[in-house]
Design a protein around this motif. Structure first.
Motif, PDB file in Angstrom:
ATOM      1  N   VAL A  32       0.779   8.876   3.734  1.00 49.85           N
ATOM      2  CA  VAL A  32      -0.429   8.344   3.286  1.00 49.85           C
ATOM      3  C   VAL A  32      -0.235   7.236   2.262  1.00 49.85           C
ATOM      4  O   VAL A  32      -0.509   6.073   2.345  1.00 49.85           O
ATOM      5  CB  VAL A  32      -1.529   9.284   2.382  1.00 49.85           C
ATOM      6  N   LEU A  33       0.908   7.364   1.295  1.00 50.75           N
ATOM      7  CA  LEU A  33       1.567   6.183   0.539  1.00 50.75           C
ATOM      8  C   LEU A  33       1.925   5.087   1.227  1.00 50.75           C
ATOM      9  O   LEU A  33       1.631   3.931   1.062  1.00 50.75           O
ATOM     10  CB  LEU A  33       2.495   6.936  -0.489  1.00 50.75           C
ATOM     11  N   ALA A  34       2.817   5.490   2.257  1.00 51.58           N
ATOM     12  CA  ALA A  34       3.191   4.306   3.075  1.00 51.58           C
ATOM     13  C   ALA A  34       2.164   3.267   3.760  1.00 51.58           C
ATOM     14  O   ALA A  34       2.207   2.349   3.864  1.00 51.58           O
ATOM     15  CB  ALA A  34       4.213   4.690   3.964  1.00 51.58           C
ATOM     16  N   THR A  35       1.290   4.229   4.399  1.00 57.96           N
ATOM     17  CA  THR A  35       0.171   3.345   5.021  1.00 57.96           C
ATOM     18  C   THR A  35      -0.766   2.834   3.995  1.00 57.96           C
ATOM     19  O   THR A  35      -1.000   1.663   4.362  1.00 57.96           O
ATOM     20  CB  THR A  35      -0.724   4.512   5.888  1.00 57.96           C
ATOM     21  N   ALA A  36      -1.188   3.307   3.039  1.00 54.32           N
ATOM     22  CA  ALA A  36      -1.934   2.632   1.995  1.00 54.32           C
ATOM     23  C   ALA A  36      -1.176   1.142   1.363  1.00 54.32           C
ATOM     24  O   ALA A  36      -1.944   0.369   1.120  1.00 54.32           O
ATOM     25  CB  ALA A  36      -2.205   3.575   0.798  1.00 54.32           C
ATOM     26  N   LYS A  37       0.230   1.301   1.407  1.00 52.03           N
ATOM     27  CA  LYS A  37       0.958   0.339   0.739  1.00 52.03           C
ATOM     28  C   LYS A  37       0.904  -0.827   1.718  1.00 52.03           C
ATOM     29  O   LYS A  37       0.662  -2.055   1.711  1.00 52.03           O
ATOM     30  CB  LYS A  37       2.209   0.744   0.552  1.00 52.03           C
ATOM     31  N   ARG A  38       0.947  -0.466   3.002  1.00 49.25           N
ATOM     32  CA  ARG A  38       0.803  -1.576   4.093  1.00 49.25           C
ATOM     33  C   ARG A  38      -0.583  -2.209   4.329  1.00 49.25           C
ATOM     34  O   ARG A  38      -0.706  -3.399   4.381  1.00 49.25           O
ATOM     35  CB  ARG A  38       1.267  -1.034   5.403  1.00 49.25           C
ATOM     36  N   ALA A  39      -1.529  -1.271   4.135  1.00 46.82           N
ATOM     37  CA  ALA A  39      -2.988  -1.766   3.986  1.00 46.82           C
ATOM     38  C   ALA A  39      -3.164  -2.678   2.713  1.00 46.82           C
ATOM     39  O   ALA A  39      -3.871  -3.838   3.210  1.00 46.82           O
ATOM     40  CB  ALA A  39      -3.893  -0.596   3.814  1.00 46.82           C
ATOM     41  N   ARG A  40      -2.526  -2.319   1.730  1.00 42.86           N
ATOM     42  CA  ARG A  40      -2.859  -3.284   0.826  1.00 42.86           C
ATOM     43  C   ARG A  40      -2.211  -4.552   0.852  1.00 42.86           C
ATOM     44  O   ARG A  40      -2.487  -5.920   0.549  1.00 42.86           O
ATOM     45  CB  ARG A  40      -2.270  -2.846  -0.550  1.00 42.86           C
ATOM     46  N   GLN A  41      -0.786  -4.278   1.524  1.00 45.17           N
ATOM     47  CA  GLN A  41      -0.298  -5.735   1.944  1.00 45.17           C
ATOM     48  C   GLN A  41      -1.128  -6.615   2.841  1.00 45.17           C
ATOM     49  O   GLN A  41      -1.122  -7.860   2.645  1.00 45.17           O
ATOM     50  CB  GLN A  41       0.996  -5.510   2.782  1.00 45.17           C
ATOM     51  N   ILE A  42      -1.765  -6.170   3.732  1.00 42.73           N
ATOM     52  CA  ILE A  42      -2.387  -6.878   4.499  1.00 42.73           C
ATOM     53  C   ILE A  42      -3.745  -7.451   3.987  1.00 42.73           C
ATOM     54  O   ILE A  42      -4.067  -8.627   4.097  1.00 42.73           O
ATOM     55  CB  ILE A  42      -3.159  -6.070   5.896  1.00 42.73           C
ATOM     56  N   ILE A  43      -4.343  -6.619   3.105  1.00 44.70           N
ATOM     57  CA  ILE A  43      -5.592  -7.362   2.190  1.00 44.70           C
ATOM     58  C   ILE A  43      -4.950  -8.414   1.312  1.00 44.70           C
ATOM     59  O   ILE A  43      -5.709  -9.427   1.176  1.00 44.70           O
ATOM     60  CB  ILE A  43      -6.152  -6.057   1.432  1.00 44.70           C
ATOM     61  N   ASP A  44      -3.950  -8.210   0.847  1.00 46.60           N
ATOM     62  CA  ASP A  44      -3.637  -9.385   0.015  1.00 46.60           C
ATOM     63  C   ASP A  44      -2.838 -10.463   0.618  1.00 46.60           C
ATOM     64  O   ASP A  44      -3.389 -11.822   0.342  1.00 46.60           O
ATOM     65  CB  ASP A  44      -2.101  -8.970  -0.510  1.00 46.60           C
ATOM     66  N   ARG A  45      -2.605 -10.548   1.958  1.00 48.68           N
ATOM     67  CA  ARG A  45      -2.261 -11.770   2.733  1.00 48.68           C
ATOM     68  C   ARG A  45      -3.585 -12.248   3.360  1.00 48.68           C
ATOM     69  O   ARG A  45      -3.706 -13.456   3.312  1.00 48.68           O
ATOM     70  CB  ARG A  45      -1.485 -11.274   3.996  1.00 48.68           C
ATOM     71  N   GLN A  46      -4.801 -11.424   3.543  1.00 48.55           N
ATOM     72  CA  GLN A  46      -5.862 -11.880   3.785  1.00 48.55           C
ATOM     73  C   GLN A  46      -6.437 -12.814   2.671  1.00 48.55           C
ATOM     74  O   GLN A  46      -6.964 -13.943   2.670  1.00 48.55           O
ATOM     75  CB  GLN A  46      -6.857 -10.864   4.051  1.00 48.55           C
ATOM     76  N   ALA A  47      -6.380 -12.210   1.364  1.00 45.28           N
ATOM     77  CA  ALA A  47      -6.920 -13.021   0.291  1.00 45.28           C
ATOM     78  C   ALA A  47      -6.270 -14.304  -0.022  1.00 45.28           C
ATOM     79  O   ALA A  47      -6.832 -15.114  -0.479  1.00 45.28           O
ATOM     80  CB  ALA A  47      -6.650 -12.130  -1.117  1.00 45.28           C
ATOM     81  N   LYS A  48      -4.795 -14.616   0.372  1.00 46.60           N
ATOM     82  CA  LYS A  48      -4.219 -15.583   0.343  1.00 46.60           C
ATOM     83  C   LYS A  48      -4.487 -16.413   1.406  1.00 46.60           C
ATOM     84  O   LYS A  48      -3.920 -17.655   1.471  1.00 46.60           O
ATOM     85  CB  LYS A  48      -2.628 -15.218   0.308  1.00 46.60           C
ATOM     86  N   GLY A  49      -5.348 -16.104   2.457  1.00 49.84           N
ATOM     87  CA  GLY A  49      -5.678 -17.215   3.559  1.00 49.84           C
ATOM     88  C   GLY A  49      -4.659 -16.963   4.712  1.00 49.84           C
ATOM     89  O   GLY A  49      -4.793 -18.146   5.375  1.00 49.84           O
TER      90      GLY A  49
END
Length: 85
Positions: A32-49
């Motif tokens: 769960v931690l590993a998956t959540a961390k990866r999802a946050r990375q994807i969200i951060d990349r989306q926020a950066k365009g």
């Protein structure tokens, strides 16, 4: 029921671990931690365009898919990694 299951994801993540070595992930919590961390990375990349991830509507589903396909690796936490945080 989740697809893939926790146990399936654990098998994929630990597939490179040789017999007798400590598994990288040994609990549902770790997955769960590993998956959540990866999802946050994807969200951060989306926020950066970042255009390569802009069309992903469900970052968590994408993170689970990437783990299951072996596209991303979970690294074991070492003393060096925890000291940097």
């Amino acid at each position: 029921m989740l697809h893939p299951s926790y146990s399936d994801l654990m098998k994929v993540v630990n597939s490179d671990v040789e017999q007798g070595e400590t598994p990288v992930v040994n609990s549902r919590y770790s997955i769960v931690l590993a998956t959540a961390k990866r999802a946050r990375q994807i969200i951060d990349r989306q926020a950066k365009g970042d255009s390569s991830v802009m069309n992903i509507k469900k970052p968590l589903s994408k993170a689970v898919q990437e783990l299951n396909e072996g596209k991303i690796k979970v690294l074991p936490e070492t003393e060096e990694n925890t000291e940097e945080a």
